[in-house]
Every structure is written in C-alpha cells, then in structure tokens.
Design an enzyme around this catalytic site. Structure first.
Site, PDB file in Angstrom:
ATOM      1  N   ASP A 153      20.939  -5.847  18.290  1.00 27.45           N
ATOM      2  CA  ASP A 153      20.259  -4.595  17.946  1.00 27.45           C
ATOM      3  C   ASP A 153      18.744  -4.790  17.867  1.00 27.45           C
ATOM      4  O   ASP A 153      17.981  -3.963  18.377  1.00 27.45           O
ATOM      5  CB  ASP A 153      20.783  -4.055  16.603  1.00 27.45           C
ATOM      6  CG  ASP A 153      22.215  -3.538  16.718  1.00 27.45           C
ATOM      7  OD1 ASP A 153      22.688  -3.332  17.851  1.00 27.45           O
ATOM      8  OD2 ASP A 153      22.865  -3.341  15.665  1.00 27.45           O
ATOM      9  N   ASP A 196       5.630  -7.814  11.828  1.00 30.36           N
ATOM     10  CA  ASP A 196       6.088  -8.125  10.468  1.00 30.36           C
ATOM     11  C   ASP A 196       7.618  -8.118  10.382  1.00 30.36           C
ATOM     12  O   ASP A 196       8.205  -7.530   9.471  1.00 30.36           O
ATOM     13  CB  ASP A 196       5.483  -7.153   9.453  1.00 30.36           C
ATOM     14  CG  ASP A 196       5.571  -7.702   8.026  1.00 30.36           C
ATOM     15  OD1 ASP A 196       5.761  -8.925   7.863  1.00 30.36           O
ATOM     16  OD2 ASP A 196       5.449  -6.910   7.069  1.00 30.36           O
ATOM     17  N   SER A 250       0.824  -1.202   0.000  1.00 35.46           N
ATOM     18  CA  SER A 250       0.000   0.000   0.000  1.00 35.46           C
ATOM     19  C   SER A 250       0.860   1.254   0.000  1.00 35.46           C
ATOM     20  O   SER A 250       0.361   2.349   0.068  1.00 35.46           O
ATOM     21  CB  SER A 250      -0.908   0.002   1.225  1.00 35.46           C
ATOM     22  OG  SER A 250      -0.137  -0.060   2.392  1.00 35.46           O
TER      23      SER A 250
END
Ligand SMILES: *[C@@H]1O[C@H](CO)[C@@H](O)[C@H](O)[C@H]1NC(C)=O
Ligand SMILES: *[C@@H]1O[C@H](CO)[C@@H](O)[C@H](O)[C@H]1NC(C)=O
Length: 388
Positions: A110, A127, A2
C-alpha cells in the site's frame, strides 16, 4: 508540533462519516525557527493534498476552513478523512514478535503504491514513519498522512526533513550541514522515502525499535550484515516463514547510496509481493473492516439440523442488525470456515460497534469470538484458514 488533530462529526447529520480536523496553530516566533510556522505548514500540506487527491493510499482532504472562535486568533483547519489504527500502534500491540507477514506485506504494498504515485508527481513525502501510516477500515488499506514536510523535487524549501531513526543518510548529512550553517549542498530526492519505508518495514518484521541500531557504527559500516543478522535470528524462531524475498527487498531500499536505492515502482516488482500470506487471528482483531466474523457461535448439532440452523441464524441476524444495516450474512456449512458467521455491514463504523458489543458475549451458552474479515476476500468467496 505545529498542529493538533481532533475527531469530528457533521452537526445535523448523524449518518455523515466521521472526519478528522487538523488545526494549525497560528505562527509564533518559536515555530518560525523550526522552518515554518503553522500557516506555512498549512499551505504546504493543503497544496500537496489537493494535488495528490484521488489516490486510495493517500488520506483524502474533504475541505479547508478557518476557525475564528479560537482565543489565540483565527486558525487554519484541514477537514480530512478519519482513519483507524496506525502502524505505530500495531507495533505496540505486536510487541517483540513483530507484525505478521500478511500485515507487513499489506503495508509494504500500500505504501509503495502511494509512493509510486507521489514520486511520479515529483513529490517527496519526507516524513515517513509508523505514526504517519494509518489503516482505513472502510477501504481496507493503509494510507499515508501528514504532508507537512513534503516538497517537490528540485524545490526543497525546508532543509531539516524526516524524523530521527527514519532519516536517510543523505538527509542526515544535509541536516547536519544546515545546522552547522553551511549553505547550498545537494538536495534530497524521492529516494529518502524509500529509506524510511525500509526502516519501518524492518521494524514491523523484527518487532524491534531500530532507532539506536541505525545510529550505530556497525549499521553505518555495513547495514546489509545487520539485516542478515535480524532475519537469521527471526528464522530460528519461525523457520516456516519464507522471508528472504523481504530481506532482499529491504536491502534494496536501504542502500546507502541514493542512486542505487530501489525506486517505489521497482520495489513493487519484488517477488515478495507474489507470496500469498494468510492473516493471523490477531490481525483480524486489530484491523477493522466492514465484515464481522463470529467464531464459536454455532454448534455441530445446529449445523446438521436444518430447522435448528435456520432458527439460530435468524437469531444471529436479529442480534447483528442492532448495530447497523446488514448487507449480507453467510455461514459456510463445510470447511474452510465451517460454522463461522460472516456479517457484511454497509460501513465499517457499524461492524466496529458490533465487534465491541459482541466480543465475549454468550450466545447459546458459548462465548462468542468476534473478529473482522477482509471484505475483498469475503466478496471473492475466499475463506482464509487463519493462523492461530
Ligand atoms: C475552534 O476553536 C475552538 C477553540 O480552540 C475549539 O473549541 C473548537 O473545537 C474549534 N472548532 C473546530 C471546528 O475546529
Ligand atoms: C557486508 O556484510 C555482508 C555479510 O552479510 C558481506 O557479504 C559483505 O561483503 C559486507 N560488505 C562490506 C562492504 O563489508
């Protein structure tokens, strides 16, 4: 998708840092079916990035604006910090050998730091995958990007989360049930992020795409056995690497039962993080930093002769200052690092330009090898004996 991402520079200020623009396509009927059009994803990502601002392992949001010049109507844009190479690209470069233990450890630490912060604020990224972990040359660390699917724990608005191959078993089940039209069911928690990171790190370590393996019956029956197998076959290739701490860490992140899966804060306490790994020379070529390191540039005679040494170093300084402001320049006369030239630039953009221009150039008849070097180690005066 998107949204589209572009690189940008502030007009009228050539010294301003480059930035990334993420432009969200206006909501179309097709996008709505995927659980949110551009406008909604924009609002979600903006809210998350504003609330999570200030952590060094999360991409920085500079500002937001509306682009009114687009033919398809106004579109919302995020102005973001521009980052460098992604873990996905690192995996392509390292092919089937996998990433070095130094990079794998750096990335693990990290991202776990980012997740500890995120989860403390009750956010779930939802995600995590190699394309969403990027290297920052300026800050010399990996950062998390793309919060378009993120949600607050207890407030999961989108039922279809994560990407194939990186999806936790409970998210897999939830996706399956919601596709089948089953309402309700349990919500996912921050544990889904630990699962995804476990898969990413296993891919970095093994150099294998695991998408098909994690969908296999064998993996579902006992993934611990498969992880053992991957580590055993890798240790045949390189028995010098002490990898069992990483193996145990990954097993704790890849527990089928989300209740038993390690949290990010717990995972950071793994003994894997106390092992001092050194970067490979390829790591120092792939991961830019503000420090350039020139190899094969000084001869033994120029190191021994004070006058000649000064002349050559002056020449190198002059050549290197063509690409940007030099903060410091250092040439060790003894090992470690004997005859290497370390050039610290004010920013990584300049060291990147210098690295591109100087690689393969002849200097006093020798072909120069130009790599980067970790600024943190350089500042401490720590010179790695890099593994070739
Ligand atoms: C705005 O949209 C136009 C048309 O799509 C595009 O050419 C332009 O680069 C965009 N500007 C910004 C700042 O995103
Ligand atoms: C999974 O495999 C490991 C060997 O790596 C074995 O020790 C363990 O018992 C197996 N677990 C199950 C539930 O079969």
């Amino acid at each position: 998708a998107s949204a589209a991402v572009f690189q940008a520079r502030c007009l009228g200020d050539p010294c301003a840092p480059l930035a990334a623009i993420k432009e969200f396509l206006s909501t179309g009927p097709g996008l709505l079916a995927l659980g949110g059009g551009g406008d909604r994803v924009f609002s979600k990502e903006r809210a998350a990035l504003e609330e999570l601002r200030g952590h060094r392992n999360i991409v920085t949001l500079y500002s937001v604006f509306t682009n009114c010049t687009s033919a398809k109507g106004p579109s919302y844009c995020l102005l973001l910090e521009l980052l460098d190479i992604s873990v996905s690209e690192l995996l392509v470069h390292s092919s089937q050998h996998g990433c070095s233990m130094w990079i794998t450890q750096h990335c693990a630490r990290d991202v776990l730091e980012a997740l500890t912060y995120l989860h403390h604020k009750r956010y779930v990224h939802a995600d995590l995958k190699p394309r969403n972990i990027l290297w920052s040359a300026e800050e010399e660390c990996f950062k998390l990007i793309d919060f378009g699917l993120s949600f607050k724990e207890g407030n999961q608005d989108v039922k279809y989360i994560q990407t194939d191959g990186y999806r936790a078993p409970e998210a897999e089940l939830q996706n399956y049930l919601s596709k089948a039209g089953v309402q309700g069911g349990t919500e996912c928690t921050s544990a889904v992020d630990l699962w995804s990171l476990g898969i990413v790190l296993l891919e970095m370590f093994s150099g294998m795409k695991l998408k098909h393996i994690v969908q296999s019956q064998e993996w579902r029956a006992n993934n611990s056995a498969i992880i053992d197998h991957i580590f055993a076959s890798k240790s045949v290739v390189n028995s010098a690497i002490p990898a069992y701490h990483l193996r145990d860490l990954l097993k704790s992140m890849l527990h089928d039962d989300q209740e038993k899966r390690a949290t990010a804060a717990k995972a950071l306490c793994s003994p894997f993080f106390s092992i001092p790994f050194a970067p490979h020379i390829e790591d120092l070529v792939m991961l830019p930093t503000p420090v350039l390191r020139l190899l094969n540039i000084l001869s033994d005679t120029s190191l021994q002769n004070e006058e000649e040494f000064e002349d050559v170093v002056d020449d190198i300084r002059e050549e290197c200052s063509k690409y940007g402001q030099i903060v410091s320049l250092f040439v060790p006369k003894e090992n470690p690092g004997k005859g290497h030239v370390f050039v610290e630039y004010a920013n990584a953009g300049d060291s990147k330009a210098a690295q591109r221009a100087l690689t393969g150039k002849r200097f006093n008849g020798k072909f120069v090898v130009a790599t980067f070097y970790p600024l943190s180690a350089y500042r401490r005066g720590y010179l790695y004996q890099t593994v070739l």
